[in-house]
Write a protein that holds these residues in place. Structure first.
Motif, PDB file in Angstrom:
ATOM      1  N   LYS A 131       0.818  -1.205   0.000  1.00  0.00           N
ATOM      2  CA  LYS A 131       0.000   0.000   0.000  1.00  0.00           C
ATOM      3  C   LYS A 131       0.857   1.262   0.000  1.00  0.00           C
ATOM      4  N   ILE A 132       1.925   1.238   0.802  1.00  0.00           N
ATOM      5  CA  ILE A 132       2.823   2.391   0.875  1.00  0.00           C
ATOM      6  C   ILE A 132       3.599   2.571  -0.426  1.00  0.00           C
ATOM      7  N   VAL A 133       4.080   1.470  -0.981  1.00  0.00           N
ATOM      8  CA  VAL A 133       4.823   1.531  -2.243  1.00  0.00           C
ATOM      9  C   VAL A 133       3.960   2.127  -3.351  1.00  0.00           C
ATOM     10  N   THR A 183       1.558   4.164  -3.015  1.00  0.00           N
ATOM     11  CA  THR A 183       1.341   5.581  -2.726  1.00  0.00           C
ATOM     12  C   THR A 183       2.570   6.411  -3.098  1.00  0.00           C
ATOM     13  N   ILE A 184       3.746   5.900  -2.753  1.00  0.00           N
ATOM     14  CA  ILE A 184       4.999   6.634  -2.993  1.00  0.00           C
ATOM     15  C   ILE A 184       5.389   6.625  -4.468  1.00  0.00           C
ATOM     16  N   GLN A 185       5.188   5.482  -5.145  1.00  0.00           N
ATOM     17  CA  GLN A 185       5.572   5.319  -6.541  1.00  0.00           C
ATOM     18  C   GLN A 185       7.045   5.677  -6.778  1.00  0.00           C
ATOM     19  N   PRO A 186       7.962   4.937  -6.141  1.00  0.00           N
ATOM     20  CA  PRO A 186       9.391   5.232  -6.330  1.00  0.00           C
ATOM     21  C   PRO A 186       9.879   4.801  -7.706  1.00  0.00           C
ATOM     22  N   ASP A 187      10.990   5.377  -8.133  1.00  0.00           N
ATOM     23  CA  ASP A 187      11.607   4.957  -9.395  1.00  0.00           C
ATOM     24  C   ASP A 187      12.334   3.623  -9.230  1.00  0.00           C
ATOM     25  N   ARG A 188      12.783   3.371  -7.989  1.00  0.00           N
ATOM     26  CA  ARG A 188      13.499   2.129  -7.703  1.00  0.00           C
ATOM     27  C   ARG A 188      13.388   1.823  -6.212  1.00  0.00           C
ATOM     28  N   MET A 189      13.430   0.520  -5.886  1.00  0.00           N
ATOM     29  CA  MET A 189      13.435   0.076  -4.494  1.00  0.00           C
ATOM     30  C   MET A 189      14.713  -0.715  -4.244  1.00  0.00           C
ATOM     31  N   GLY A 190      15.166  -0.718  -2.998  1.00  0.00           N
ATOM     32  CA  GLY A 190      16.352  -1.495  -2.679  1.00  0.00           C
ATOM     33  C   GLY A 190      16.458  -1.778  -1.199  1.00  0.00           C
ATOM     34  N   TYR A 191      17.472  -2.564  -0.851  1.00  0.00           N
ATOM     35  CA  TYR A 191      17.698  -2.915   0.552  1.00  0.00           C
ATOM     36  C   TYR A 191      19.176  -3.168   0.779  1.00  0.00           C
ATOM     37  N   ILE A 192      19.541  -3.234   2.038  1.00  0.00           N
ATOM     38  CA  ILE A 192      20.926  -3.509   2.432  1.00  0.00           C
ATOM     39  C   ILE A 192      21.085  -5.003   2.610  1.00  0.00           C
ATOM     40  N   SER A 193      22.023  -5.600   1.911  1.00  0.00           N
ATOM     41  CA  SER A 193      22.182  -7.053   1.967  1.00  0.00           C
ATOM     42  C   SER A 193      22.673  -7.513   3.332  1.00  0.00           C
ATOM     43  N   SER A 194      22.357  -8.745   3.672  1.00  0.00           N
ATOM     44  CA  SER A 194      22.748  -9.313   4.956  1.00  0.00           C
ATOM     45  C   SER A 194      24.262  -9.380   5.083  1.00  0.00           C
ATOM     46  N   SER A 195      24.739  -9.171   6.289  1.00  0.00           N
ATOM     47  CA  SER A 195      26.168  -9.292   6.554  1.00  0.00           C
ATOM     48  C   SER A 195      26.544 -10.767   6.665  1.00  0.00           C
ATOM     49  N   ILE A 201       4.048  -7.383  -8.524  1.00  0.00           N
ATOM     50  CA  ILE A 201       2.762  -6.695  -8.559  1.00  0.00           C
ATOM     51  C   ILE A 201       2.874  -5.313  -9.189  1.00  0.00           C
ATOM     52  N   THR A 202       3.954  -4.582  -8.872  1.00  0.00           N
ATOM     53  CA  THR A 202       4.070  -3.184  -9.302  1.00  0.00           C
ATOM     54  C   THR A 202       4.984  -2.973 -10.498  1.00  0.00           C
ATOM     55  N   GLN A 203       5.865  -3.948 -10.771  1.00  0.00           N
ATOM     56  CA  GLN A 203       6.872  -3.834 -11.828  1.00  0.00           C
ATOM     57  C   GLN A 203       7.902  -2.736 -11.550  1.00  0.00           C
ATOM     58  N   ILE A 204       7.980  -2.263 -10.310  1.00  0.00           N
ATOM     59  CA  ILE A 204       8.999  -1.287  -9.941  1.00  0.00           C
ATOM     60  C   ILE A 204      10.333  -2.020  -9.777  1.00  0.00           C
ATOM     61  N   LYS A 216      13.349   9.422  -7.158  1.00  0.00           N
ATOM     62  CA  LYS A 216      12.827   8.911  -5.888  1.00  0.00           C
ATOM     63  C   LYS A 216      13.235   7.454  -5.674  1.00  0.00           C
ATOM     64  N   TYR A 217      13.867   7.198  -4.541  1.00  0.00           N
ATOM     65  CA  TYR A 217      14.344   5.860  -4.197  1.00  0.00           C
ATOM     66  C   TYR A 217      13.719   5.434  -2.871  1.00  0.00           C
ATOM     67  N   LEU A 218      13.231   4.209  -2.817  1.00  0.00           N
ATOM     68  CA  LEU A 218      12.652   3.667  -1.587  1.00  0.00           C
ATOM     69  C   LEU A 218      13.583   2.600  -1.016  1.00  0.00           C
ATOM     70  N   LEU A 219      14.157   2.888   0.143  1.00  0.00           N
ATOM     71  CA  LEU A 219      15.014   1.940   0.851  1.00  0.00           C
ATOM     72  C   LEU A 219      14.157   1.212   1.889  1.00  0.00           C
ATOM     73  N   ILE A 220      14.102  -0.105   1.804  1.00  0.00           N
ATOM     74  CA  ILE A 220      13.295  -0.883   2.734  1.00  0.00           C
ATOM     75  C   ILE A 220      14.197  -1.590   3.738  1.00  0.00           C
ATOM     76  N   GLU A 221      13.879  -1.429   5.012  1.00  0.00           N
ATOM     77  CA  GLU A 221      14.645  -2.024   6.101  1.00  0.00           C
ATOM     78  C   GLU A 221      13.734  -2.873   6.978  1.00  0.00           C
ATOM     79  N   ASP A 222      14.319  -3.916   7.602  1.00  0.00           N
ATOM     80  CA  ASP A 222      13.495  -4.740   8.496  1.00  0.00           C
ATOM     81  C   ASP A 222      13.272  -4.046   9.833  1.00  0.00           C
TER      82      ASP A 222
END
Length: 230
Positions: A101-103, A105-117, A139-142, A183-189
């Motif tokens: 739902k948030i994604v 709404t935001i409609q980022p150009d790209r999403m990403g995350y920090i890989s596990s250590s 679902i979004t093709q982002i 616009k970049y969306l960084l997703i964190e746990d």
């Protein structure tokens, strides 16, 4: 037949459940949904004190907004630990609807995350957020990626808050070359001090990203006295 032979159990209470949380635990879990709470900072999602955000006022922030879904406390900690350290990769399904739902709404150009250590990979064979982002991408093709990695051994949860903000400098690196995006969306746990996401946002801004929004599944509320305490 499969459910009979291999029953599943609620992560929190241990009762038999088809989902990671049984209905009773799910209702209790939703009490900690931050987006339903008042008196929260619109920039960082932390609790306000006398209409002032102590978190935002105590440091320079490189990210433009931090959106958090759930409080990180003694009641929600079990679920996070099960997701990260008990090889239960499908816990992400609990958060999928809210994140999606948030994604949208935001409609980022790209999403990403920090890989596990390497430390995290001792406990699990997967990156915690990989399945979640993959599902959202379907679902979004982002576009999304494992765009940031840890390049310096530094267990953030072990240090004092002030030390962690200094130690995290230059502890991360980008895994791709960025072309300027808006616009970049960084997703964190989970976000505790915010040191890691702030450093990640700094790298992204230096690489040409105009706006960095962070979406954290869990957020530990900021306590003013703990920042410089000994």
């Amino acid at each position: 037949m499969i459910d009979f032979l291999f029953p599943q159990y609620c992560t929190t209470c241990g009762r038999e459940s088809k989902e990671a949380l049984c209905l009773r635990c799910w209702k209790n879990f939703k009490k900690y949904f931050i987006l339903n709470q008042k008196n929260r900072c619109p920039k960082c999602s932390h609790q306000l004190k006398n209409d002032t955000c102590l978190f935002c006022n105590s440091r320079h922030l490189f990210f433009d907004q931090l959106i958090a879904l759930y409080e990180y406390n003694s009641s929600t900690k079990t679920l996070l630990l099960d997701w990260k350290y008990s090889n239960n990769a499908n816990v992400y399904r609990i958060f999928l609807k809210d994140v999606l739902k948030i994604v949208k709404t935001i409609q980022p150009d790209r999403m990403g995350y920090i890989s596990s250590s390497k430390f995290g990979k001792k406990y699990r064979s997967y990156d915690v957020l990989e399945k979640l982002l993959k599902e959202i991408h379907k679902i979004t093709q982002i576009p999304y990626g494992k765009d940031i990695r840890k390049i310096k051994k530094n267990k953030q949860s072990k240090g004092k808050q002030a030390e962690r903000f200094f130690n995290v400098l230059f502890s991360l690196g980008l895994t791709i070359e960025f072309h300027p995006i808006n616009k970049y969306l960084l997703i964190e746990d989970t976000t505790t001090t915010g040191a890691t996401i702030n450093e990640a946002a700094r790298l992204l801004k230096d690489a040409g990203v105009k706006e960095v929004i962070v979406l954290s599944i869990f957020l530990e509320d900021f306590e003013e006295e703990s920042l410089w305490s000994q």
